[in-house]
Design a protein around this motif. Structure first.
Motif, PDB file in Angstrom:
ATOM      1  N   LYS A   2       0.848  -1.198   0.000  1.00 59.91           N
ATOM      2  CA  LYS A   2       0.000   0.000   0.000  1.00 59.91           C
ATOM      3  C   LYS A   2       0.888   1.254   0.000  1.00 59.91           C
ATOM      4  CE  LYS A   2      -4.028  -2.018   0.280  1.00 59.91           C
ATOM      5  NZ  LYS A   2      -4.878  -2.062  -0.874  1.00 59.91           N
ATOM      6  N   LEU A   3       0.340   2.318  -0.533  1.00 61.49           N
ATOM      7  CA  LEU A   3       1.057   3.588  -0.600  1.00 61.49           C
ATOM      8  C   LEU A   3       1.491   4.046   0.794  1.00 61.49           C
ATOM      9  CD1 LEU A   3       2.053   6.012  -2.228  1.00 61.49           C
ATOM     10  CD2 LEU A   3      -0.278   6.900  -2.215  1.00 61.49           C
ATOM     11  N   ALA A   4       0.615   3.876   1.779  1.00 65.37           N
ATOM     12  CA  ALA A   4       0.947   4.298   3.152  1.00 65.37           C
ATOM     13  C   ALA A   4       2.163   3.542   3.682  1.00 65.37           C
ATOM     14  CB  ALA A   4      -0.250   4.076   4.071  1.00 65.37           C
ATOM     15  N   THR A   5       2.283   2.272   3.349  1.00 64.69           N
ATOM     16  CA  THR A   5       3.427   1.477   3.788  1.00 64.69           C
ATOM     17  C   THR A   5       4.706   2.000   3.143  1.00 64.69           C
ATOM     18  OG1 THR A   5       1.966  -0.444   3.991  1.00 64.69           O
ATOM     19  CG2 THR A   5       4.331  -0.877   3.955  1.00 64.69           C
ATOM     20  N   ALA A   6       4.624   2.327   1.869  1.00 63.84           N
ATOM     21  CA  ALA A   6       5.784   2.883   1.169  1.00 63.84           C
ATOM     22  C   ALA A   6       6.187   4.230   1.759  1.00 63.84           C
ATOM     23  CB  ALA A   6       5.479   3.023  -0.322  1.00 63.84           C
ATOM     24  N   LEU A  63       5.150   8.154  -9.018  1.00 60.75           N
ATOM     25  CA  LEU A  63       4.381   7.601 -10.128  1.00 60.75           C
ATOM     26  C   LEU A  63       2.960   7.281  -9.677  1.00 60.75           C
ATOM     27  CD1 LEU A  63       4.260   6.494 -13.029  1.00 60.75           C
ATOM     28  CD2 LEU A  63       5.068   4.307 -12.114  1.00 60.75           C
ATOM     29  N   THR A  64       2.828   6.636  -8.529  1.00 58.86           N
ATOM     30  CA  THR A  64       1.509   6.294  -8.002  1.00 58.86           C
ATOM     31  C   THR A  64       0.679   7.550  -7.767  1.00 58.86           C
ATOM     32  OG1 THR A  64       2.423   4.314  -6.941  1.00 58.86           O
ATOM     33  CG2 THR A  64       0.286   5.100  -6.138  1.00 58.86           C
ATOM     34  N   ASN A  65       1.294   8.555  -7.147  1.00 60.36           N
ATOM     35  CA  ASN A  65       0.572   9.806  -6.863  1.00 60.36           C
ATOM     36  C   ASN A  65       0.159  10.537  -8.139  1.00 60.36           C
ATOM     37  OD1 ASN A  65       0.689   9.454  -4.112  1.00 60.36           O
ATOM     38  ND2 ASN A  65       2.487  10.747  -3.840  1.00 60.36           N
ATOM     39  N   SER A  66       0.972  10.445  -9.169  1.00 59.17           N
ATOM     40  CA  SER A  66       0.647  11.181 -10.396  1.00 59.17           C
ATOM     41  C   SER A  66      -0.382  10.459 -11.260  1.00 59.17           C
ATOM     42  CB  SER A  66       1.916  11.443 -11.210  1.00 59.17           C
ATOM     43  OG  SER A  66       2.455  10.226 -11.695  1.00 59.17           O
ATOM     44  N   ILE A  67      -0.542   9.152 -11.077  1.00 59.96           N
ATOM     45  CA  ILE A  67      -1.477   8.385 -11.897  1.00 59.96           C
ATOM     46  C   ILE A  67      -2.815   8.183 -11.187  1.00 59.96           C
ATOM     47  CG2 ILE A  67      -1.892   6.079 -12.849  1.00 59.96           C
ATOM     48  CD1 ILE A  67       1.017   6.017 -13.692  1.00 59.96           C
ATOM     49  N   THR A  68      -2.797   8.056  -9.875  1.00 63.19           N
ATOM     50  CA  THR A  68      -4.008   7.730  -9.130  1.00 63.19           C
ATOM     51  C   THR A  68      -4.980   8.909  -9.115  1.00 63.19           C
ATOM     52  OG1 THR A  68      -2.752   6.217  -7.734  1.00 63.19           O
ATOM     53  CG2 THR A  68      -4.902   6.919  -6.917  1.00 63.19           C
ATOM     54  N   GLU A  71     -12.093  10.830  -7.257  1.00 60.18           N
ATOM     55  CA  GLU A  71     -13.107  11.880  -7.382  1.00 60.18           C
ATOM     56  C   GLU A  71     -12.646  12.997  -8.309  1.00 60.18           C
ATOM     57  OE1 GLU A  71     -14.247  13.099  -3.441  1.00 60.18           O
ATOM     58  OE2 GLU A  71     -14.992  11.107  -2.920  1.00 60.18           O
ATOM     59  N   GLY A  72     -12.028  12.600  -9.422  1.00 63.55           N
ATOM     60  CA  GLY A  72     -11.629  13.551 -10.458  1.00 63.55           C
ATOM     61  C   GLY A  72     -10.325  14.288 -10.210  1.00 63.55           C
ATOM     62  N   GLU A  73      -9.620  13.962  -9.128  1.00 60.86           N
ATOM     63  CA  GLU A  73      -8.361  14.662  -8.837  1.00 60.86           C
ATOM     64  C   GLU A  73      -7.241  13.658  -8.585  1.00 60.86           C
ATOM     65  OE1 GLU A  73      -8.891  18.791  -6.755  1.00 60.86           O
ATOM     66  OE2 GLU A  73      -9.904  17.243  -5.552  1.00 60.86           O
ATOM     67  N   ARG A  74      -6.064  14.007  -9.064  1.00 60.84           N
ATOM     68  CA  ARG A  74      -4.883  13.172  -8.815  1.00 60.84           C
ATOM     69  C   ARG A  74      -4.374  13.439  -7.398  1.00 60.84           C
ATOM     70  NH1 ARG A  74      -3.652  10.942 -13.564  1.00 60.84           N
ATOM     71  NH2 ARG A  74      -4.134  12.070 -15.467  1.00 60.84           N
ATOM     72  N   ILE A  75      -3.713  12.425  -6.854  1.00 63.70           N
ATOM     73  CA  ILE A  75      -3.158  12.578  -5.507  1.00 63.70           C
ATOM     74  C   ILE A  75      -2.149  13.734  -5.483  1.00 63.70           C
ATOM     75  CG2 ILE A  75      -1.762  11.501  -3.698  1.00 63.70           C
ATOM     76  CD1 ILE A  75      -3.035   8.825  -4.375  1.00 63.70           C
ATOM     77  N   THR A 147      -4.646   2.713  -1.654  1.00 64.97           N
ATOM     78  CA  THR A 147      -4.025   2.708  -2.982  1.00 64.97           C
ATOM     79  C   THR A 147      -2.819   1.780  -2.996  1.00 64.97           C
ATOM     80  OG1 THR A 147      -4.716   5.008  -3.329  1.00 64.97           O
ATOM     81  CG2 THR A 147      -2.945   4.179  -4.734  1.00 64.97           C
ATOM     82  N   GLU A 148      -2.772   0.926  -4.016  1.00 66.46           N
ATOM     83  CA  GLU A 148      -1.616   0.041  -4.199  1.00 66.46           C
ATOM     84  C   GLU A 148      -0.484   0.818  -4.852  1.00 66.46           C
ATOM     85  OE1 GLU A 148      -0.904  -3.127  -3.344  1.00 66.46           O
ATOM     86  OE2 GLU A 148      -2.832  -3.336  -2.339  1.00 66.46           O
ATOM     87  N   LEU A 149       0.723   0.609  -4.343  1.00 69.19           N
ATOM     88  CA  LEU A 149       1.900   1.252  -4.909  1.00 69.19           C
ATOM     89  C   LEU A 149       2.207   0.635  -6.273  1.00 69.19           C
ATOM     90  CD1 LEU A 149       4.197   3.294  -4.202  1.00 69.19           C
ATOM     91  CD2 LEU A 149       5.517   1.309  -3.437  1.00 69.19           C
ATOM     92  N   LEU A 150       2.450   1.480  -7.257  1.00 69.05           N
ATOM     93  CA  LEU A 150       2.792   0.980  -8.608  1.00 69.05           C
ATOM     94  C   LEU A 150       4.252   0.589  -8.673  1.00 69.05           C
ATOM     95  CD1 LEU A 150       0.883   3.642 -10.715  1.00 69.05           C
ATOM     96  CD2 LEU A 150       0.127   1.357 -10.111  1.00 69.05           C
TER      97      LEU A 150
END
Length: 150
Positions: A2-6, A63-68, A71-75, A147-150
Motif C-alpha cells: 500500500k502507498l501508506a506502507t511505502a 508515479l503512483t501519486n501522479s497516476i491515481t 473523485e476527479g483529482e490526482r493525488i 491505494t496500491e503502490l505501482l
C-alpha cells in the motif's frame, strides 16, 4: 504494498540516511594508532544501498501519486493543495499573532497602536482553512491506505 506502507518506509529510510551521515562524520578521523568505532567503508556501502532503495521508493510513490485519480483529482493535486493550505495557514497565524498582540502604553501621550485588520474575521477565515486542511488530510490518508503502490 500500500502507498501508506511505502510512505512509512520512505520516512524510515530518510531517518536512517541522516543517522548514517552522523555516524560517518563521527568515524571520519581517529587519533594515530586508534581504530574507528565503525568502518567508514561499510557505512558508505550501507549509504549506497539505502540511497538506492530510497530512490526506488520515491520514484514509485511519485508515479503512483501522479497516476491515481480519486473523485476527479490526482493525488499530486491533493498534496499540492495540502502543502499550499499549510503554508497559507502558517502565514495567517503569524499575521494574527502580530495583529492581535497588545501594545501597552505607559502614558497617555504615547502613540496609540491599532491593528490594521479585523482580527476576528481573519480568525474565522483561519478556522475555515484549518477545517479544510483536516478534511483534505483525512482524504489523502484514506487514499494512502487504500491505494496500491505501482
Amino acid at each position: 504494498m500500500k502507498l501508506a506502507t511505502a510512505l512509512s518506509e520512505r520516512s524510515d529510510l530518510q531517518k536512517r540516511l541522516s543517522e548514517i551521515g552522523i555516524r560517518l562524520n563521527n568515524n571520519s578521523k581517529v587519533q594515530e594508532g586508534e581504530e574507528p568505532s565503525e568502518s567508514p567503508q561499510e557505512l558508505m556501502q550501507e549509504l549506497d544501498r539505502l540511497t538506492e532503495r530510497l530512490m526506488e521508493l520515491i520514484s514509485r510513490i511519485n508515479l503512483t501519486n501522479s497516476i491515481t485519480v480519486h473523485e476527479g483529482e490526482r493525488i499530486t493535486t491533493l498534496l499540492a493543495r495540502r502543502d499550499c493550505l499549510k503554508n497559507k495557514i502558517q502565514i495567517l497565524r503569524s499575521f494574527l499573532d502580530s495583529a492581535s498582540s497588545k501594545v501597552n502604553r505607559m502614558t497617555h501621550t504615547e502613540i496609540k497602536i491599532h491593528s490594521t485588520v479585523a482580527v476576528g474575521d481573519i480568525q474565522k477565515q483561519l478556522d475555515l482553512l484549518s477545517k479544510q486542511l483536516r478534511t483534505l488530510d483525512e482524504r489523502i490518508q484514506e487514499l494512502n491506505w487504500t491505494t496500491e503502490l505501482l
